[in-house]
Scaffold this motif. Structure first.
Motif, PDB file in Angstrom:
ATOM      1  N   GLN A   1       3.374 -40.625  38.699  1.00 39.54           N
ATOM      2  CA  GLN A   1       2.661 -39.852  39.716  1.00 39.54           C
ATOM      3  C   GLN A   1       2.499 -40.620  41.025  1.00 39.54           C
ATOM      4  N   VAL A   2       2.169 -41.916  40.931  1.00 39.62           N
ATOM      5  CA  VAL A   2       1.930 -42.697  42.142  1.00 39.62           C
ATOM      6  C   VAL A   2       3.193 -43.387  42.640  1.00 39.62           C
ATOM      7  N   GLY A   3       4.299 -43.245  41.905  1.00 35.73           N
ATOM      8  CA  GLY A   3       5.565 -43.792  42.386  1.00 35.73           C
ATOM      9  C   GLY A   3       6.046 -45.040  41.684  1.00 35.73           C
ATOM     10  N   ASN A   4       5.365 -45.481  40.624  1.00 31.15           N
ATOM     11  CA  ASN A   4       5.903 -46.610  39.858  1.00 31.15           C
ATOM     12  C   ASN A   4       7.193 -46.203  39.161  1.00 31.15           C
ATOM     13  N   PRO A   5       8.211 -47.069  39.181  1.00 27.96           N
ATOM     14  CA  PRO A   5       9.451 -46.719  38.477  1.00 27.96           C
ATOM     15  C   PRO A   5       9.232 -46.664  36.977  1.00 27.96           C
ATOM     16  N   ILE A   6       9.719 -45.599  36.354  1.00 28.76           N
ATOM     17  CA  ILE A   6       9.591 -45.436  34.910  1.00 28.76           C
ATOM     18  C   ILE A   6      10.947 -45.559  34.227  1.00 28.76           C
ATOM     19  N   ARG A   7      11.980 -44.993  34.828  1.00 33.14           N
ATOM     20  CA  ARG A   7      13.291 -45.048  34.176  1.00 33.14           C
ATOM     21  C   ARG A   7      14.402 -45.069  35.215  1.00 33.14           C
ATOM     22  N   LYS A   8      15.388 -45.929  34.961  1.00 35.39           N
ATOM     23  CA  LYS A   8      16.603 -45.967  35.780  1.00 35.39           C
ATOM     24  C   LYS A   8      17.749 -45.673  34.835  1.00 35.39           C
ATOM     25  N   ARG A   9      18.745 -44.924  35.296  1.00 36.58           N
ATOM     26  CA  ARG A   9      19.864 -44.617  34.397  1.00 36.58           C
ATOM     27  C   ARG A   9      21.157 -45.191  34.949  1.00 36.58           C
ATOM     28  N   ARG A  10      22.199 -45.112  34.124  1.00 36.43           N
ATOM     29  CA  ARG A  10      23.477 -45.697  34.504  1.00 36.43           C
ATOM     30  C   ARG A  10      24.101 -44.979  35.678  1.00 36.43           C
ATOM     31  N   TYR A  11      23.926 -43.650  35.736  1.00 34.26           N
ATOM     32  CA  TYR A  11      24.737 -42.873  36.670  1.00 34.26           C
ATOM     33  C   TYR A  11      24.030 -42.626  38.000  1.00 34.26           C
ATOM     34  N   VAL A  12      24.731 -42.013  38.933  1.00 39.00           N
ATOM     35  CA  VAL A  12      24.316 -42.041  40.352  1.00 39.00           C
ATOM     36  C   VAL A  12      24.013 -40.649  40.907  1.00 39.00           C
ATOM     37  N   PHE A  13      23.407 -39.781  40.090  1.00 36.00           N
ATOM     38  CA  PHE A  13      23.105 -38.443  40.607  1.00 36.00           C
ATOM     39  C   PHE A  13      21.792 -38.409  41.406  1.00 36.00           C
ATOM     40  N   SER A  14      20.835 -39.294  41.095  1.00 30.91           N
ATOM     41  CA  SER A  14      19.667 -39.403  41.984  1.00 30.91           C
ATOM     42  C   SER A  14      20.148 -39.689  43.406  1.00 30.91           C
ATOM     43  N   GLU A  15      21.167 -40.547  43.503  1.00 32.15           N
ATOM     44  CA  GLU A  15      21.706 -40.928  44.802  1.00 32.15           C
ATOM     45  C   GLU A  15      22.372 -39.731  45.499  1.00 32.15           C
ATOM     46  N   ALA A  16      23.152 -38.933  44.742  1.00 31.55           N
ATOM     47  CA  ALA A  16      23.845 -37.787  45.349  1.00 31.55           C
ATOM     48  C   ALA A  16      22.844 -36.758  45.876  1.00 31.55           C
ATOM     49  N   PHE A  17      21.775 -36.506  45.121  1.00 33.61           N
ATOM     50  CA  PHE A  17      20.852 -35.441  45.536  1.00 33.61           C
ATOM     51  C   PHE A  17      19.931 -35.917  46.672  1.00 33.61           C
ATOM     52  N   SER A  18      19.621 -37.212  46.713  1.00 33.29           N
ATOM     53  CA  SER A  18      18.877 -37.714  47.865  1.00 33.29           C
ATOM     54  C   SER A  18      19.773 -37.779  49.096  1.00 33.29           C
ATOM     55  N   CYS A  19      21.043 -38.061  48.879  1.00 31.48           N
ATOM     56  CA  CYS A  19      22.016 -38.074  49.989  1.00 31.48           C
ATOM     57  C   CYS A  19      22.007 -36.736  50.725  1.00 31.48           C
ATOM     58  N   ILE A  20      22.127 -35.648  49.995  1.00 34.48           N
ATOM     59  CA  ILE A  20      22.183 -34.339  50.681  1.00 34.48           C
ATOM     60  C   ILE A  20      20.829 -33.981  51.297  1.00 34.48           C
ATOM     61  N   ALA A  21      19.738 -34.489  50.703  1.00 38.27           N
ATOM     62  CA  ALA A  21      18.410 -34.255  51.296  1.00 38.27           C
ATOM     63  C   ALA A  21      18.320 -34.928  52.664  1.00 38.27           C
ATOM     64  N   PHE A  22      18.719 -36.191  52.711  1.00 45.29           N
ATOM     65  CA  PHE A  22      18.638 -36.919  53.987  1.00 45.29           C
ATOM     66  C   PHE A  22      19.603 -36.324  55.016  1.00 45.29           C
ATOM     67  N   ALA A  23      20.777 -35.887  54.569  1.00 47.38           N
ATOM     68  CA  ALA A  23      21.744 -35.290  55.504  1.00 47.38           C
ATOM     69  C   ALA A  23      21.174 -34.019  56.125  1.00 47.38           C
ATOM     70  N   ALA A  24      20.548 -33.181  55.308  1.00 52.29           N
ATOM     71  CA  ALA A  24      19.984 -31.936  55.843  1.00 52.29           C
ATOM     72  C   ALA A  24      18.790 -32.225  56.753  1.00 52.29           C
ATOM     73  N   LEU A  25      18.029 -33.277  56.412  1.00 51.89           N
ATOM     74  CA  LEU A  25      16.895 -33.632  57.277  1.00 51.89           C
ATOM     75  C   LEU A  25      17.359 -34.244  58.594  1.00 51.89           C
ATOM     76  N   TYR A  26      18.482 -34.925  58.555  1.00 47.54           N
ATOM     77  CA  TYR A  26      19.059 -35.427  59.814  1.00 47.54           C
ATOM     78  C   TYR A  26      19.431 -34.250  60.713  1.00 47.54           C
ATOM     79  N   LYS A  27      20.061 -33.255  60.117  1.00 47.64           N
ATOM     80  CA  LYS A  27      20.409 -32.045  60.875  1.00 47.64           C
ATOM     81  C   LYS A  27      19.144 -31.397  61.471  1.00 47.64           C
ATOM     82  N   ALA A  28      18.083 -31.378  60.687  1.00 45.92           N
ATOM     83  CA  ALA A  28      16.853 -30.698  61.122  1.00 45.92           C
ATOM     84  C   ALA A  28      16.111 -31.474  62.202  1.00 45.92           C
ATOM     85  N   THR A  29      16.187 -32.791  62.148  1.00 45.36           N
ATOM     86  CA  THR A  29      15.323 -33.602  63.022  1.00 45.36           C
ATOM     87  C   THR A  29      16.079 -34.447  64.040  1.00 45.36           C
TER      88      THR A  29
END
Lengths: 394, 394
Positions: free
Chosen positions: B105-133
């Motif tokens: 809840q407060v942001g402490n890391p609980i689990r990291k996995r082998r694969y990189v889909f957290s990275e892909a979905f944050s990538c598109i979030a930041f890209a869309a926010l760049y477009k917006a701002t």
């Protein structure tokens, strides 16, 4: 009513074991060309995947050696157990003393996992084979694997945690499988020193996994038994808890019907029958949330074979040890439900994966998880417990 | 018939998105105290787990910024997208540039996995926010995350393999998610250089995952596209394959209705509709075996929300690009089935987990996997595709 039907039940379990379950696996799973066993079987016994799960190599080897030790000294059973042990020795060990999880048809390693259940199931296989043959090599392997299991499940960090230090967790599986592994070692190696491990693991279950507030056997808790109010911490596995209950019932029996152990076992069974028995459709659920909230795992309400197997054994043990007719009734309820839906009258053995209402989800007979273990162990244990009840009647 | 009902369909998708789906998540999931979003929700929106899945932090941030960019410049949407991005920046990165899978809840890391889909979905979030701002920091983060995704999915060994060198495998997920991630980068950063990645990943799907012998889009193959005749190699995920088909349809549209891309997309959709559509009960299955053998995954015949979402988008794209009434009929079939079973008229949004016949397996609205992504993306895409069809009619 159990008493009245006792001969009928004994026939179902004994003949089912010897004429249906064991012959099905002997007919279809022995790999005479490459060694070991192929357990990934379609409904009719056709092999649908040539890979070999290591858990099940050990488990079938254990079943065969146990039948030889405890039912009848058939050469066929002993030779097939040695056939299994040969494959395990040759192909299932990594160079670090740990074992693989999956190997291919010829024995190449395919997958190794973090945890040490391949080790526990091969341990009991070698222990039973030592009892059957007197071969010192089996004893040595069994002792070494027990030590690997005990060390990895007690020393923090040897099994890499899935979660970070912010969410330390431990599972019921470790003490529970520890108990039965140590029981097998004690029995087959005739070595009372394993009792101290059993004491320790039973104590851990009592202290850390029995939750009196929720009246539930927890599956996952913090390192000191803390309740974790998250999906993983709330998710209960009734089949696991009930399996643990009958390991403790067996220990109670071995210790002259120890009343405290009986009390622990009936507490676990009573709580988890209440939580796990599906009052609408019958059968034991796979997962339940301790607060009655939704479970995150998708197959939570399916009826798998093994929780039913474990519950049949546990209810029979509870009845034997307490004489309480409640447990005879529970046995009858689950026996009736299970034998209505799971056995395949055409090709033999059991389906493994039913929907909540008993409809078949998958017709396969075996895979990496399902093979000749929970089903034949249930038939064997139930038959033997009922024979004991019959002797006591006379 | 789609043409006749086009206004009705537009109303369902547009109003469903703006009046039901998005308001549900805004109402229940914004964590104003600790930042980020809480998506583990019971049927009525009550939080049942305070942990925060990182995939979904990025995905909702992307949805909100995309609504701002492409539907209406509502401050509420932009501010909530920035609220999501702030939490991601502050709590979801490990020190090695990789991202976590789960934080508390407060942001402490609980689990990291082998694969990189957290990275892909944050990538598109930041890209869309760049477009917006127009904020350069978002562009920088998006580019860095794209590079992490691209490097880890193309360089062998950066993602530790689950299996040994004796069973090398690769999955459809990597090129498929790669395509849509690069499409988002190209659009929101206005950078045509990302097209080369799209070309490479489409080529990989064509060469290695399209199996003309079985007429199936494979989910898992050998490194050179080899068929692996084991459980994992035979298991198909129709929802994944159909999702990949519509990413390719979008690319065809962007490239002036490129006929070869349309052909690839319709091939994928045609094959996987045939394999994935449940002819008895309706809806898209989760898993199927390419040879029709039993699948090892337990929930194989369940109907999850997201394969249905992806199929609605894909059938509409296929109809738009080909004019073939078959696809309009398929759209109507799945639209009808989906809207009969998934939406919750009382509390809003969709159930996620149905049994094969449409009965509800779990009433929860969100967890680590289900949140505001596939459902609102479907409503948005379907609405926009139908608006395009309507324009073409006039």
């Amino acid at each position: 009513m159990l008493i009245n039907d006792i001969e009928k039940y004994i026939t179902v379990y004994r003949d089912g074991l010897l004429d249906d379950i064991i012959p099905f696996w002997i007919r279809h799973s022995i790999d005479n060309e490459h060694g070991g066993f192929s357990f990934c079987l379609d409904r009719d016994g056709t092999i649908i995947d040539t890979d070999k799960g290591v858990w099940m190599q050990g488990r079938f080897t254990w079943i065969l050696a146990t039948l030889y030790n405890e039912v009848e000294q058939r050469d066929e059973w002993l030779n097939m157990a040695i056939h299994g042990a040969d494959f395990i020795k040759k192909h299932c060990f990594d160079t670090d003393g740990r074992m693989y999880f999956l190997v291919d048809q010829v024995g190449n390693p395919i997958r190794k996992r973090r945890y040490v259940f391949s080790e526990a199931f091969s341990c009991i296989a070698f222990a039973a084979l030592y009892k059957a043959t007197g071969e010192k090599e089996y004893e040595k392997l069994a002792r070494e694997l027990f030590n690997v299991y005990e060390r990895h499940t007690s020393q923090e960090g040897l099994i890499p945690p899935k979660f970070t230090e912010h969410r330390k967790m431990k599972g019921m599986g470790h003490p529970m499988i520890g108990i039965v592994t140590a029981q097998e070692m004690r029995k087959n190696l005739n070595d009372e020193s394993y009792t101290s491990y059993i004491d320790r693991w039973i104590e851990e279950i009592r202290e850390d996994f029995l939750n009196y507030e929720y009246q539930a056997v927890m599956e996952t808790v913090g390192p000191g038994g803390e309740f974790l109010d998250h999906f993983d911490g709330r998710t209960l596995t009734p089949g696991h808890a009930i399996e643990g209950a009958w390991f403790i019932f067996e220990e109670a029996h071995i210790r002259n019907e120890d009343p405290e152990l009986i009390e622990t076992g009936t507490t676990m069974l009573d709580w988890m029958w209440e939580i796990g028995w599906d009052k609408e459709y019958g059968g034991i659920y796979y997962f339940r949330d301790v607060k009655g909230l939704p479970v995150q795992e998708y197959w939570h309400d399916m009826k798998f074979w093994w929780p039913q197997n474990e519950t049949i054994i546990a209810t029979l043990w509870a009845y034997t040890l307490t004489g309480d007719e409640k447990y005879a009734n529970w046995h009858e309820m689950i026996h009736h439900w299970v034998f209505k839906y799971f056995p395949d009258p055409e090709f033999g053995e059991w389906y493994g994966y039913l929907h909540r209402d008993g409809r078949i989800s998958s017709k396969m007979k075996g895979n990496v998880w399902k093979g000749p273990f929970h089903v034949p162990r249930m038939y064997l244990k139930a038959w033997r417990i009922l024979e004991r009840i019959k002797l006591n009647i006379k």
